[in-house]
Design an enzyme around this catalytic site. Structure first.
Site, PDB file in Angstrom:
ATOM      1  N   SER A 225       0.960  -6.884   8.215  1.00 49.96           N
ATOM      2  CA  SER A 225       0.105  -8.072   8.238  1.00 49.96           C
ATOM      3  C   SER A 225      -1.368  -7.700   8.360  1.00 49.96           C
ATOM      4  O   SER A 225      -1.729  -6.540   8.533  1.00 49.96           O
ATOM      5  CB  SER A 225       0.519  -8.981   9.410  1.00 49.96           C
ATOM      6  OG  SER A 225       0.194  -8.351  10.644  1.00 49.96           O
ATOM      7  N   TRP A 226      -2.212  -8.724   8.271  1.00 47.78           N
ATOM      8  CA  TRP A 226      -3.644  -8.560   8.458  1.00 47.78           C
ATOM      9  C   TRP A 226      -3.993  -8.777   9.925  1.00 47.78           C
ATOM     10  O   TRP A 226      -3.263  -9.437  10.671  1.00 47.78           O
ATOM     11  CB  TRP A 226      -4.415  -9.584   7.611  1.00 47.78           C
ATOM     12  CG  TRP A 226      -4.334  -9.336   6.133  1.00 47.78           C
ATOM     13  CD1 TRP A 226      -3.935  -8.196   5.517  1.00 47.78           C
ATOM     14  CD2 TRP A 226      -4.660 -10.260   5.094  1.00 47.78           C
ATOM     15  NE1 TRP A 226      -3.999  -8.331   4.163  1.00 47.78           N
ATOM     16  CE2 TRP A 226      -4.450  -9.597   3.865  1.00 47.78           C
ATOM     17  CE3 TRP A 226      -5.110 -11.571   5.066  1.00 47.78           C
ATOM     18  CZ2 TRP A 226      -4.672 -10.199   2.629  1.00 47.78           C
ATOM     19  CZ3 TRP A 226      -5.342 -12.177   3.840  1.00 47.78           C
ATOM     20  CH2 TRP A 226      -5.128 -11.499   2.635  1.00 47.78           C
TER      21      TRP A 226
ATOM     22  N   CYS B 239       0.810  -1.222   0.000  1.00 48.08           N
ATOM     23  CA  CYS B 239       0.000   0.000   0.000  1.00 48.08           C
ATOM     24  C   CYS B 239       0.843   1.272   0.000  1.00 48.08           C
ATOM     25  O   CYS B 239       0.293   2.371   0.044  1.00 48.08           O
ATOM     26  CB  CYS B 239      -0.927   0.007   1.220  1.00 48.08           C
ATOM     27  SG  CYS B 239      -0.055   0.010   2.806  1.00 48.08           S
TER      28      CYS B 239
END
Length: 877
Positions: free
Chosen positions: A857-858, A675
């Site tokens: 990370s998620w 992103c």
């Protein structure tokens, strides 16, 4: 020849050019207004035979013309006879007069543009010169003149910029100089004209004066006059110079042409600009107390009050870091103004070494940071004195723009997705937006207070009447432009953990931050004073701690009324923000339990294998898990924690259709491209089509390769994730390629940290409400080790940067231990994300390395929420 007559001394004095000799040709009017007799000598004879002296009329005499043609010859205010022109012999001499001459004198007194010379060629009258008795109009000051003609005032509203080419600027300058010269001649006539009282009532001639000659007396509007030659010449030059080169901004308030300033327009941060002359704008002169400012970055012009201007030396107080991080135009403006400032101050910044691997925009960013540090330090060593414009730049006609304002590197800023556009339209933007007057919002709010208008009918963010939806947080409307801004900025946070912009309008420079440690909202002073009430902002500043209008106990604050169902409205706002409609994804019926098979997963940009961890937690059997990842630390974590069950295939760009056919078929494709170049928080972002943003198209390519072929009805699911704080255009493009609109899920509902993300996919029930489970740790205290006390219930978004751990406007550490503040330990961060303790504790990685892995990370509870419906389709343990 000019003769003296015995007429009364209060009659008008008129210049006459004697008739030429028979051998001479008649006088011809010359283009410049001179009257010339080609070689002929003009003579006149008195009755007494006296021959007059040769010479020029006295300089203090002003003469009137009755002849129309001569009047046209004198239209430019000059009468220059040749040396042969005879002058009056003696003012005291009296020449005999006859009735015919008296009639001629009466006609001369009422003379206008109509020609009478042909009828009276040989009957010239001589009148006594009375120039010394005349009064010069405007001699006591033009302000007291009866012929004041104030310049028409043209108001200017900031709008489309004026990009002036050199050719066009030269054409404008030449035209303005011609107009100034023409006006100067008119002023010269009006300033030097002699008032002559009328001797007796005369019959007015039906003629109109020439356009360049103004009437000199309201009582006799048809008398055409011209100044005496020498005086007219001098006044012509002086007046032309004063009209064209009249000093600007001489109101004693400083800030002259060429000075670098900060200017404030409503809805914008303080913006750098340069004081310019009015002629550079193509508009009228600025009124007293205002200045024409040419803004750096976009080259627009605005008239700004002196009270709204600051010198560039006020850099530390006017520079706005949040706007710099977000708006590329603001970064470009800062870069340009500091280029000019460093050039004036003689400050040289070392050039960054460039090579093939060095991105030009990064080089520019490094140089810009160096210049900003220099500016924040006070522009040393020269200080504010070194920023003064050189003498040549104070000249309004000096072409300094092409030489001084070059921006070869500034163009390297690739225009990222459009950021917040606070109530102003620019031609660089892809959409032409409505320009709202500064007072429109105030006027409409006043009408709401007077019960003349419904607040739901106006956009409370900007004042527009083009309302398309309701504001998700407060009672009131919202326009489409402000909706796009809200989508981009609602989840954008500064380094202090607070929102970058106002909760109401997503703008404002001076904001009030909530004193509640668990709240991260800001409200700008303008919105508070306008909607809550005058003085409300000052009252909030004095209140410590101040709870904002979202977390306060009351729900109504003046016109600012919080919606009771704002949490669900905010969720729906992001769920239904789609300007594109797509066909609903294919719905697969649940698979009977006896026919369910283990799942086969293709994970792109896998990170630390969050997907596999969640599938195991849900009890779903995993037949094959193919992961594409390039980070060595992430690969190490995945290999150690999952005992080699992950097949790593390297860079996603190297995966081909052949590989997909060899490793497949797949039931689930997941991924979240980097992103960095999509998030508007990154000032050097490159957007979806450059840098790491292009990796999204690798996901799109492999997703299509992995889809089942026609006729294959087996369940196939996919999921793509990225940040919420991305440009509207990038989100629109991603949705167009994936043929799906995203859902926004914030991890704060199921964890102890804020983490809003967009998810695209076809997983069943992605839009269902997010519900926490018993095992979810919703408070920070639940994530801490023994003996440590949480100062906050939830932390802000944890990123790869170490300072993201600090909380609040005062940058507090989130934990209190042994009477000291402390940061989050790695094990505590793992609990916040939902990972098992010590999940990233492999390969002797440092604390910062582990935080970087977690920051990319998620959130485990969010992925569990999304993957839970898969239990109806695949075999479980």
């Amino acid at each position: 020849m000019v003769e003296s007559s015995d007429t009364p001394k209060d009659t008008a004095a008129v210049p006459k050019c004697p008739p030429p000799c028979p051998e001479a040709s008649p006088a011809e009017p010359l283009p410049n207004g001179d009257l010339e007799a080609d070689g002929a000598q003009w003579k006149g004879t008195e009755e007494g035979g006296a021959s007059p002296k040769s010479g020029r009329p006295e300089e203090d005499e002003t003469e009137s013309l009755a002849d129309g043609e001569t009047g046209r010859a004198l239209e430019n205010g000059r009468c220059t006879p040749k040396e042969g022109l005879d002058a009056p012999a003696d003012e005291g001499e009296l020449a005999p007069s006859d009735p015919q001459k008296k009639r001629g004198r009466r006609k001369l007194l009422e003379a206008t543009e109509k020609s009478k010379e042909e009828k009276e060629e040989n009957n010239f009258d001589s009148l006594k010169m009375e120039g010394s008795r005349g009064r010069l109009r405007g001699g006591l000051g033009w302000e007291s003149s009866l012929r004041q003609r104030p310049m028409q005032r043209h108001t200017f509203q900031a709008g489309d910029p004026y990009y002036i080419s050199k050719r066009k600027r030269d054409e404008w300058l030449a035209r303005w100089k011609r107009e100034a010269e023409k006006k100067a001649k008119v002023i010269a006539v009006m300033n030097v004209v002699e008032e002559t009282p009328r001797a007796e009532p005369q019959k007015e001639e039906e003629a109109s004066p020439p356009a360049s000659q103004q009437p000199t007396d309201p009582a006799s509007p048809n008398v055409a006059t011209t100044p005496e030659p020498v005086v007219a010449d001098a006044v012509d030059k002086n007046t032309s110079k004063s009209a064209d080169d009249e000093p600007e901004y001489e109101d004693g308030r400083g800030l002259g042409i060429g000075e670098l300033v900060w200017g404030k327009l409503r809805g914008f941060s303080w913006w750098p600009g340069r004081i310019v002359s009015w002629w550079m704008t193509g508009r009228s002169r600025a009124a007293e107390g205002t200045r024409w400012v040419m803004w750096f970055g976009d080259g627009k012009f605005s008239v700004v009050c002196v009270e709204k201007l600051l010198p560039l030396s006020s850099f530390s107080s006017a520079f706005h870091q949040a706007t710099y991080n977000k708006q590329p135009m603001y970064r470009k403006a800062i870069y340009e103004v500091l280029q000019v400032a460093s050039s004036r101050a003689g400050k040289i910044f070392p050039a960054c070494p460039e090579n093939d691997e060095t991105d030009t925009s990064k080089v520019v960013e490094i140089q810009n940071k160096q210049m900003i540090e220099w500016a924040l330090g006070g522009f040393q060593p020269s200080g504010p004195k070194g920023l003064e414009p050189p003498e040549e730049e104070r000249n309004p006609y000096k072409e300094v723009y092409t030489e001084m304002w070059v921006e070869p590197e500034a163009a390297a800023y690739a225009p990222p997705p459009p950021a917040k556009k606070p109530r102003k339209s620019t031609t660089e933007k892809p959409k032409v937006k409505e320009i709202i007057d500064e007072r429109t919002r105030e006027r409409l709010v006043y009408e709401v207070r007077q019960k003349c208008r419904n607040i739901e009918d106006i956009c409370i963010s900007c004042g527009s009447l083009n309302v398309t939806l309701e504001h998700p947080l407060f009672i009131g409307g919202m326009c489409q432009n402000c909706k796009n801004c809200f989508l981009e900025c609602a989840y954008q946070y500064d380094d202090d953990g607070y929102q970058s912009y106002c909760t109401i309008c997503c703008g404002g420079r001076e904001v009030l931050m909530c004193g509640n440690n668990n709240c991260c909202r800001c409200f700008c002073v303008e919105c508070v004073d306008l909607l809550v009430g005058p003085g409300a902002a000052q009252a909030a500043i004095k209140e410590d701690p101040w709870n904002c209008y979202m977390c306060g106990h009351k729900g109504v604050y003046g016109l600012l009324r919080r919606r009771e169902d704002w949490p669900s409205r905010l969720q729906m706002f992001f769920a239904n923000n789609h300007d594109q409609e797509f066909d609903p994804p294919k719905v697969y019926p649940p698979v009977p339990a006896e026919k369910r098979k283990p799942i086969r997963v293709l994970s792109l940009f896998d990170g630390i294998a969050t997907g596999l961890l969640v599938l195991k937690d849900l009890g779903i059997q995993v037949d094959r898990y193919i992961a594409s990842e390039v980070c060595e630390d992430s690969i190490t974590v995945g290999m150690v924690r999952h005992q080699g069950k992950i097949m790593y295939v390297g860079d996603v760009r190297n995966v081909t259709q052949k590989h997909i056919q060899e490793w497949g078929p797949f039931d689930l494709v997941i991924g979240g491209s980097p992103c960095n170049d999509l998030s508007i928080v990154n000032p050097a972002r490159k957007g979806l089509y450059e840098g790491t943003g292009r990796l999204f198209f690798e996901f799109y390519r492999l997703l299509h390769e992995a889809r089942p072929k026609e006729g294959d009805d087996r369940p196939f699911f996919w999921l793509f994730e990225n940040v919420v704080a991305m440009g509207v255009s990038d989100k629109r493009d991603i949705s167009r390629f994936l043929e799906s609109n995203p859902v926004m899920i914030d991890a704060k509902e199921v964890s102890a940290a804020h983490r809003a993300r967009y998810f695209w996919g076809n997983l069943p029930g992605m839009n269902r409400p997010l519900a926490s489970t018993v095992n979810d740790k919703l408070e920070l205290q639940e994530c801490l080790e023994h003996g440590r006390i949480a100062k906050f219930s939830k932390v802000r978004t944890i990123t790869t940067r170490s300072n993201s751990i600090k909380q609040g406007k005062d940058q507090h550490f989130p934990v209190f231990m042994n009477e000291k503040e402390d940061i989050l330990w790695c094990t505590e961060m793992e609990r916040v994300f939902g990972f098992p303790v010590h999940y990233t504790d492999v390969s002797n990685m440092s604390r910062l390395a582990r935080q970087r892995l977690l920051g990319r990370s998620w959130s485990v509870p969010v992925i569990r929420h999304l993957f839970a419906p898969l239990k109806e389709y695949f075999a479980c343990v």
